[in-house]
Design an enzyme around this catalytic site. Structure first.
Site, mmCIF file in Angstrom:
data_model
loop_
_atom_site.group_PDB
_atom_site.id
_atom_site.type_symbol
_atom_site.label_atom_id
_atom_site.label_comp_id
_atom_site.label_asym_id
_atom_site.label_seq_id
_atom_site.Cartn_x
_atom_site.Cartn_y
_atom_site.Cartn_z
ATOM 1 N N GLY A 31 9.158 -1.658 -3.615
ATOM 2 C CA GLY A 31 9.035 -2.860 -2.806
ATOM 3 C C GLY A 31 9.377 -2.598 -1.350
ATOM 4 O O GLY A 31 9.119 -1.521 -0.812
ATOM 5 N N GLY A 85 9.974 4.350 -2.084
ATOM 6 C CA GLY A 85 10.877 3.300 -2.515
ATOM 7 C C GLY A 85 10.167 2.273 -3.380
ATOM 8 O O GLY A 85 8.963 2.356 -3.642
ATOM 9 N N LYS A 96 9.463 9.221 -7.013
ATOM 10 C CA LYS A 96 9.753 7.788 -7.060
ATOM 11 C C LYS A 96 11.129 7.643 -7.707
ATOM 12 O O LYS A 96 11.278 7.804 -8.918
ATOM 13 C CB LYS A 96 8.695 7.073 -7.897
ATOM 14 C CG LYS A 96 8.898 5.571 -8.045
ATOM 15 C CD LYS A 96 8.205 4.815 -6.957
ATOM 16 C CE LYS A 96 8.237 3.315 -7.237
ATOM 17 N NZ LYS A 96 7.511 2.539 -6.218
ATOM 18 N N ASP A 156 3.975 4.921 -10.811
ATOM 19 C CA ASP A 156 3.357 5.373 -9.569
ATOM 20 C C ASP A 156 3.242 6.891 -9.524
ATOM 21 O O ASP A 156 2.358 7.440 -8.855
ATOM 22 C CB ASP A 156 4.156 4.872 -8.367
ATOM 23 C CG ASP A 156 4.078 3.356 -8.221
ATOM 24 O OD1 ASP A 156 3.013 2.799 -8.515
ATOM 25 O OD2 ASP A 156 5.074 2.747 -7.811
ATOM 26 N N GLY A 189 0.788 -1.225 0.000
ATOM 27 C CA GLY A 189 0.000 0.000 0.000
ATOM 28 C C GLY A 189 0.818 1.272 0.000
ATOM 29 O O GLY A 189 0.313 2.336 0.361
ATOM 30 N N LYS A 190 2.089 1.185 -0.439
ATOM 31 C CA LYS A 190 2.970 2.357 -0.396
ATOM 32 C C LYS A 190 2.459 3.527 -1.225
ATOM 33 O O LYS A 190 2.538 4.675 -0.795
ATOM 34 C CB LYS A 190 4.376 2.003 -0.901
ATOM 35 C CG LYS A 190 5.181 1.087 -0.044
ATOM 36 C CD LYS A 190 6.618 0.980 -0.529
ATOM 37 C CE LYS A 190 6.755 0.702 -2.006
ATOM 38 N NZ LYS A 190 6.142 -0.563 -2.421
ATOM 39 N N LEU A 224 -10.378 1.487 0.269
ATOM 40 C CA LEU A 224 -11.024 2.529 -0.524
ATOM 41 C C LEU A 224 -11.577 1.883 -1.799
ATOM 42 O O LEU A 224 -10.830 1.641 -2.754
ATOM 43 C CB LEU A 224 -10.018 3.627 -0.879
ATOM 44 C CG LEU A 224 -9.332 4.307 0.315
ATOM 45 C CD1 LEU A 224 -8.277 5.301 -0.165
ATOM 46 C CD2 LEU A 224 -10.343 4.988 1.218
#
Length: 214
Positions: free
Chosen positions: A109, A107, A37, A50, A14-15, A192
């Site tokens: 992973g 990060g 990122k 991301d 969930g990063k 969500l």
């Protein structure tokens, strides 16, 4: 505040959602807070990476955020994704970009994921010198994964700002991690069903900025 390094207990912890929520929370105090990122893989599945996801969820444009230092197509660890693309990561070139406000650095992973075959995400976090936020799930397995992540960070004497949970409420798991990990709980992002800026803004309300900044 310079920013935070967001790591996860493992892949899909969930990063990215946590990063978007944290960015919204920070922008309420620092409107120029940003997101970065450093190394992106998996562009075959997520063409904008991301960065695009966080931009959409925070009402930003991709161009509002610094581009990744490296980006690769395969959904693999950075070193393997680079090799698949016939590229080489020069970790010495990965440095924090300038940002007029606090920077949320996400990060890839977990903290022990290799960046270039020898350097780990842990080494990158140590180089950046930012307090670390650990994104963790609430359910079965999270105690082991989260405590191991905290142990790895503390073995390097990295500052841990706290744990930000995602998922259904499991108060016993959360309390156990807080107690055994001796770590602040920054909040819990509920499931969500609709990933919209409004849903992210509401979830951001559940993050404790005072704890993060203490």
């Amino acid at each position: 505040m310079r920013g935070v390094f967001m790591t996860g207990t493992d892949t899909d912890a969930g990063k990215t959602i946590a990063s978007a929520c944290l960015l919204v929370a920070l922008r309420r105090r620092w409107p120029q807070a940003g997101y970065w990122k450093p190394v992106q893989s998996g562009l075959d599945d997520l063409p904008r990476g991301d960065t695009g996801t966080v931009a959409d969820l925070t009402g930003s444009a991709d161009s509002d955020f610094p581009a990744p230092a490296y980006a690769f197509r395969a959904p693999l660890s950075p070193d393997q994704a680079a090799a698949r693309d016939g590229a080489v990561i020069d970790a010495a070139t990965i440095t924090l970009p300038a940002c007029p406000g606090p920077l949320v650095v996400e990060g890839a992973g977990g903290i022990m994921v290799p960046v270039d075959g020898t350097l780990l995400m842990l080494d990158l976090a140590e180089r950046f010198g930012l307090p670390v936020v650990v994104a963790a799930r609430t359910g079965l397995g999270t105690i082991n994964h989260t405590l191991l992540t905290l142990a790895a960070l503390r073995a390097r004497a990295l500052p841990v700002a706290g744990v930000l949970f995602s998922g259904p409420d499991h108060p016993d798991n959360i309390a156990t991690i807080a107690r055994l990990g001796a770590v602040p709980v920054l909040g819990r992002i509920p499931r969500l069903p609709d990933l919209t800026p409004a849903a992210i803004a509401a979830a951001a309300e559940k993050i404790s900025l005072p704890l993060l900044l203490s």
